[in-house]
Design a protein around this motif. Structure first.
Motif, mmCIF file in Angstrom:
data_model
loop_
_atom_site.group_PDB
_atom_site.id
_atom_site.type_symbol
_atom_site.label_atom_id
_atom_site.label_comp_id
_atom_site.label_asym_id
_atom_site.label_seq_id
_atom_site.Cartn_x
_atom_site.Cartn_y
_atom_site.Cartn_z
ATOM 1 N N GLY A 50 0.722 -1.332 0.193
ATOM 2 C CA GLY A 50 0.118 -0.024 -0.062
ATOM 3 C C GLY A 50 0.926 1.153 0.008
ATOM 4 O O GLY A 50 0.725 2.130 -0.710
ATOM 5 N N SER A 54 1.103 4.094 -3.046
ATOM 6 C CA SER A 54 0.642 5.310 -2.445
ATOM 7 C C SER A 54 1.599 6.329 -2.589
ATOM 8 O O SER A 54 1.640 7.196 -3.260
ATOM 9 C CB SER A 54 -0.019 4.993 -1.127
ATOM 10 O OG SER A 54 -0.204 6.566 -0.418
ATOM 11 N N ILE A 55 2.559 6.030 -1.674
ATOM 12 C CA ILE A 55 3.537 7.291 -1.549
ATOM 13 C C ILE A 55 4.691 6.961 -2.768
ATOM 14 O O ILE A 55 5.128 8.050 -3.231
ATOM 15 C CB ILE A 55 4.352 7.152 -0.111
ATOM 16 C CG1 ILE A 55 3.410 7.571 0.776
ATOM 17 C CG2 ILE A 55 5.500 8.009 -0.348
ATOM 18 C CD1 ILE A 55 4.117 7.459 2.370
ATOM 19 N N GLY A 56 5.155 6.025 -2.923
ATOM 20 C CA GLY A 56 6.024 5.470 -4.079
ATOM 21 C C GLY A 56 5.497 6.082 -5.562
ATOM 22 O O GLY A 56 6.096 6.960 -6.183
ATOM 23 N N GLY A 58 2.475 7.319 -6.092
ATOM 24 C CA GLY A 58 1.610 8.404 -6.047
ATOM 25 C C GLY A 58 0.183 8.260 -6.492
ATOM 26 O O GLY A 58 -0.443 9.016 -7.136
ATOM 27 N N LYS A 59 -0.475 6.887 -6.371
ATOM 28 C CA LYS A 59 -1.527 6.771 -6.585
ATOM 29 C C LYS A 59 -2.649 6.678 -5.566
ATOM 30 O O LYS A 59 -2.012 6.648 -4.454
ATOM 31 C CB LYS A 59 -1.915 5.301 -7.228
ATOM 32 C CG LYS A 59 -0.934 4.973 -8.497
ATOM 33 C CD LYS A 59 -1.388 3.710 -9.094
ATOM 34 C CE LYS A 59 -0.923 3.581 -10.645
ATOM 35 N NZ LYS A 59 0.507 3.016 -10.793
ATOM 36 N N VAL A 61 -4.639 5.267 -2.765
ATOM 37 C CA VAL A 61 -4.668 3.760 -2.184
ATOM 38 C C VAL A 61 -5.165 3.926 -0.727
ATOM 39 O O VAL A 61 -4.949 4.770 0.050
ATOM 40 C CB VAL A 61 -3.153 3.092 -2.042
ATOM 41 C CG1 VAL A 61 -3.050 2.123 -1.121
ATOM 42 C CG2 VAL A 61 -2.418 3.166 -3.242
ATOM 43 N N SER A 62 -6.070 3.112 -0.244
ATOM 44 C CA SER A 62 -6.414 2.949 1.032
ATOM 45 C C SER A 62 -6.327 1.273 1.134
ATOM 46 O O SER A 62 -6.579 0.428 0.471
ATOM 47 C CB SER A 62 -7.786 3.341 1.222
ATOM 48 O OG SER A 62 -8.662 2.608 0.757
#
Lengths: 213, 391, 278
Positions: A50, A54-56, A58-59, A61-62
């Motif tokens: 996740g 998300s951070i890597g 940039g999408k 995500v939850s």
């Protein structure tokens, strides 16, 4: 439309086109479930994946997980939802990608995988195949024991595999996430090696048994 | 290579749970005391505070129960610290008596309630919004609550910061309602920069001790009792008190005190209210929701608008005092108002209180421990749009 | 004004808060005097004292005293005091409590505060009955005694607060009576000087409720009863269980040093802060 033409369409080449990435170009919603037994690192696998997406990458995500009694007695799970818009419902409904480390997990969750979805299961998990979703059985635990003498890294091998086989996360991001997690740990090198091994394994499998659309 | 954990404009980024976001929000607000008791699904907040508070010179203590937890943070507040606790349904029930104590003595505290299913032990690991009304009416006696809510990890962080600001500003307990889903879910969280964090702290008395009246009633009705040990020796009591802080039962003074406590919240209501509108300007079908139900409501509006149904959504980020102004304005064009909740219908009473005479108010509830799905809301709204009239 | 009165006068909110709610003959005033004399003898600055109570007759005491006073909810004085002490370790935190407040509704907080050994001084005023609510049975009412909720004689075995605090880990434990007020003052003084959780139980009298219901309506009768049943610890050690039947042992039961809670909390914090500065 005649029967013939229907069949023709069904077997058209387009359907066998090799896909480089399991994620559609425009992700409306993509659901991943990591499942297995307590102690197999299911939650941390979910967190790492996740975080990397998300951070890597940039999408949106939850990531959520099962808590309490449900998470004990051999069945635990982590859900990751990726979306190009806001995530309105943060639990898995129709799974696009299931990673199962145990037979219990496979039996419990494979029925919720989309027909067009993908199941990556540890070899031992899949004795009786169910459903129509494409299923790969990879002996992650066996590899972990044989190659690294430690079955604890099975989940990291699986992360590497998932990343190179499906392309849902970039290699750089998943490496970054693993590196950050084990930053001050003596197991950093072991985990990075396991990740790399999983990554190569995924590439190899992709050549032999690619994703098709 | 490590992941880049800053945004392009330099904000730190984390991938954390709602509960962890609460911890970060509290630390950024200058919270320096946490008294708590473990309870699912709020425990990560206590664990996070136990880990982080000592590093910044703060104090964490695990008390013997939730009654002691809230008592300890009120004591800490009397001594001048920004203090908080976190709990869930059963623990929140135990805190109710002392919640009233903090209210009448005007000692600022923050309580985070990560809601789970009830009644009783209920569904410890599943979400619910069934403390909506308890947060409003839970403590005995006439009480005016300040309650904030969050529907994402980012909002959990923001709501916690806002809670400390309001608590210090109004010298009153502020409750933050999360739920199991938001508390345990991980999402991207963008932190504030140090320079953007303006720490609000209750004002210190401007007069010498001999002129000091801790419970004077100024124009904005807010008393800020001085911290202990600073030379202002006065009385704090849970009894109804006069401006000196001493007990009174003189009817005129009783009325004056109780009125002031309520007026304090009511006059500042516009500052407390926090809401967001989605497509409300022409909305015939308005959804009202907070917390995790708000996520589904946003999804429902997206689906309905694609089908050219004039749906809108009013998300409440603060629920008590009830934002009646924003509701009236969002419901101007509405024929139907749907109240979506993860309970058997609580917030709906406040909505009905305000608009039932002019607009149909329809409940949409889910209370099986799972989040509402956008499709569920869509189904109910479609039933009103096409349902009875066309069948 | 005699010296006895004048030395405690400055600690009273005498302009505003008198007379007290206490009945004539009540022990609470006597004990308040003892606490104030102890504070006076130790020259503790008024600003340094946080005086905290719960609910009950004796818990009204902070209202009358010119300190930082906190009159809280029933049974909860100790956790409130814990919060104050942890934020202001430099302050002297004193809790005064009745037997119902401390041992019934607040029993859980009592044992846990003993266990933590946090530097709070607790004065427990034990009058064997619920006074403020009008004479109901307390967790200290002797077997057979009459109370309004035990109209046929008490069948609930009482707590021994001293034994309880010793078992729970309090590091200073003493018991005295209002009859022997000089001893009481000395014990409170010792308790205030003690580093750690200090507990002083004072056997007091409630002539209006307990006395009236149990054949001692005159306060003097009750004080004489205290004189009769109180046995110093040194003497009690030589007595048989039969001889000790119905007696109340007084004295200092424990006075020892163990790591104090607040100090440990701050030591940990300092260690971690140094680490993060490295």
């Amino acid at each position: 439309m005649t029967e013939k033409s229907k069949n023709k369409k069904y077997s058209s080449k387009k359907n066998n086109k090799i896909r480089k990435n399991l994620l559609p170009d425009s992700i409306i919603r993509f659901e991943i479930r990591i499942s297995g037994a307590g102690g197999q690192g299911i939650i941390s696998t979910g967190m790492l994946l996740g975080e990397a997406i998300s951070i890597g990458d940039g999408k949106n995500v939850s990531q959520s997980q099962a808590y309490g009694p449900e998470a004990r007695g051999g069945a635990t799970r982590a859900d990751i939802i990726i979306s190009d818009s806001e995530i309105y419902f943060p639990e898995c409904n129709k799974i696009d990608l299931l990673v199962a480390f145990t037979d219990t997990a496979y039996e419990k969750h494979s029925a919720h995988v989309k027909q067009t979805g993908l199941i990556i299961a540890d070899e031992h998990a899949v004795e009786m195949k169910m459903g129509t979703a494409k299923t790969l059985d990879i002996p992650f635990i066996e590899f972990a024991k044989k190659k690294f003498g430690n079955q604890i890294v099975a989940n990291i091998i699986a992360l590497g595999f998932v990343s190179s086989y499906t392309g849902i996360v970039s290699k750089g991001s998943i490496m970054g996430a693993v590196e950050d997690k084990f930053e001050n740990s003596k197991y950093l090198e072991l985990n990075l090696k396991a990740l790399d091994f999983g990554f190569s394994l995924g590439k190899k499998y992709f050549k032999e048994n690619p994703l098709t659309a | 290579m490590a992941l880049n954990r800053t945004t392009s404009d330099g904000h730190p980024v984390r991938f954390v749970q709602g509960n962890e976001a609460v911890v970060l929000g509290a630390l950024h607000s200058g919270c320096r005391f946490f008294g708590g008791y473990p309870i699912t699904p709020s425990t990560e907040i206590a664990e996070g505070m136990a880990r982080e508070l000592p590093k910044v010179g703060g104090v964490f203590i695990q008390m013997e129960d939730e009654i002691a937890s809230i008592a300890s943070i009120i004591g800490a507040s009397a001594a001048g610290a920004k203090s908080m606790t976190a709990t869930s349904g059963p623990g929140f029930s135990l805190m109710q008596e002392n919640l009233g104590f903090a209210y009448i003595t005007q000692l600022p505290i923050v309580i985070v309630n990560v809601q789970r299913g009830g009644p009783s032990t209920g569904l410890p690991t599943k979400l619910a919004q069934s403390d909506t009304m308890q947060a409003r009416w839970g403590t005995h006696g006439d009480y005016t609550a300040v309650v904030l809510a969050a529907s994402s990890v980012q909002e959990s962080y923001e709501a916690t910061i806002r809670a400390f600001e309001l608590a210090e500003k109004l010298s009153t307990p502020v409750i933050v309602l999360l739920d199991e889903l938001i508390g345990h879910m991980r999402e991207k969280l963008i932190l504030r920069m140090k320079k953007d964090i303006k720490e609000i702290r209750r004002p210190f008395p401007k007069v010498p001790p001999e002129w000091y009246f801790p419970y004077d009633i100024p124009n904005d009705y807010t008393a800020h009792p001085a911290p202990f040990g600073e030379g202002f020796r006065y009385s704090i009591t849970g009894l109804v008190h006069d401006r000196t802080g001493f007990p009174t039962s003189v009817p005129s003074e009783v009325i004056e005190r109780l009125d002031a406590l309520r007026e304090k919240i009511i006059t500042h209501r516009k500052e407390i209210w926090n809401w967001k509108e989605y497509e409300v300007t022409d909305a015939k079908y308005l959804i009202v929701a907070y917390g995790s139900a708000a996520r589904a409501a946003r999804g429902a509006v997206a689906i309905l608008r694609k089908k050219r149904i004039k749906a809108g959504f009013l998300e409440l980020k603060s629920i008590w005092p009830f934002p009646d102004g924003p509701l009236m304005s969002a419901a101007k064009q509405a024929k139907y108002v749907f109240v979506a909740e993860n309970n058997m219908g609580q917030l709906i009473h406040a909505v009905r209180e305000n608009i039932r005479h002019t607009i149909n108010v329809i409940p949409i509830n889910r209370y099986d421990g799972h989040p509402l799905e956008p499709e569920q809301i869509v189904y109910f709204i479609k039933e009103e749009v096409y349902g009875h009239s066309t069948v | 004004m005699g010296t006895q009165l004048s030395e405690i006068h400055e600690y009273l909110r005498w302009r505003k808060r008198f007379p007290t709610v206490w009945c004539a003959g009540c022990g609470d005033g006597t004990i308040m005097g003892a606490i104030l004399r102890a504070i006076h003898d130790l020259q503790m600055p008024q600003d340094s004292i946080a005086f905290i109570s719960g609910i009950g007759c004796s818990s009204r005491m902070p209202i009358y005293l010119d300190f930082n006073t906190l009159h809280t909810t029933h049974g909860r004085a100790l956790p409130f005091a814990t919060g104050v002490k942890l934020v202001r370790p430099d302050m002297n935190v004193i809790v005064v409590s009745g037997d119902g407040d401390a041992l019934a509704i607040g029993g859980n907080h009592f044992i846990h505060t003993c266990r933590r050994n946090i530097d709070i001084t607790m004065v427990l005023i034990n009058n064997s009955i619920y006074g403020m609510t009008g004479g109901q049975v307390a967790p200290t009412t002797p077997i057979g005694a009459i109370a309004h909720t035990m109209p046929y004689g008490n069948i609930d075995p009482p707590f021994d607060a001293v034994e309880l605090s010793l078992a729970a880990g309090a590091t200073f434990v003493a018991r005295s009576t209002t009859y022997n007020i000089i001893q009481t003052t000395n014990y409170i003084k010792k308790a205030l000087q003690h580093k750690g959780f200090s507990f002083v139980e004072i056997i007091s009298q409630c002539p209006v409720l307990y006395g009236r219901l149990n054949g001692m309506p005159d306060p003097v009768d009750m004080l004489l009863w205290q004189k009769e049943v109180a046995v110093p610890l040194s003497k009690a050690k030589k007595m048989s269980p039969e001889e000790l039947e119905g007696k109340i042992t007084t004295g200092i039961f424990r006075d020892e040093i163990r790591p104090e809670y607040t100090e440990q909390v701050y030591a940990l914090s300092e260690k971690l802060q140094e680490k993060s500065e490295d």
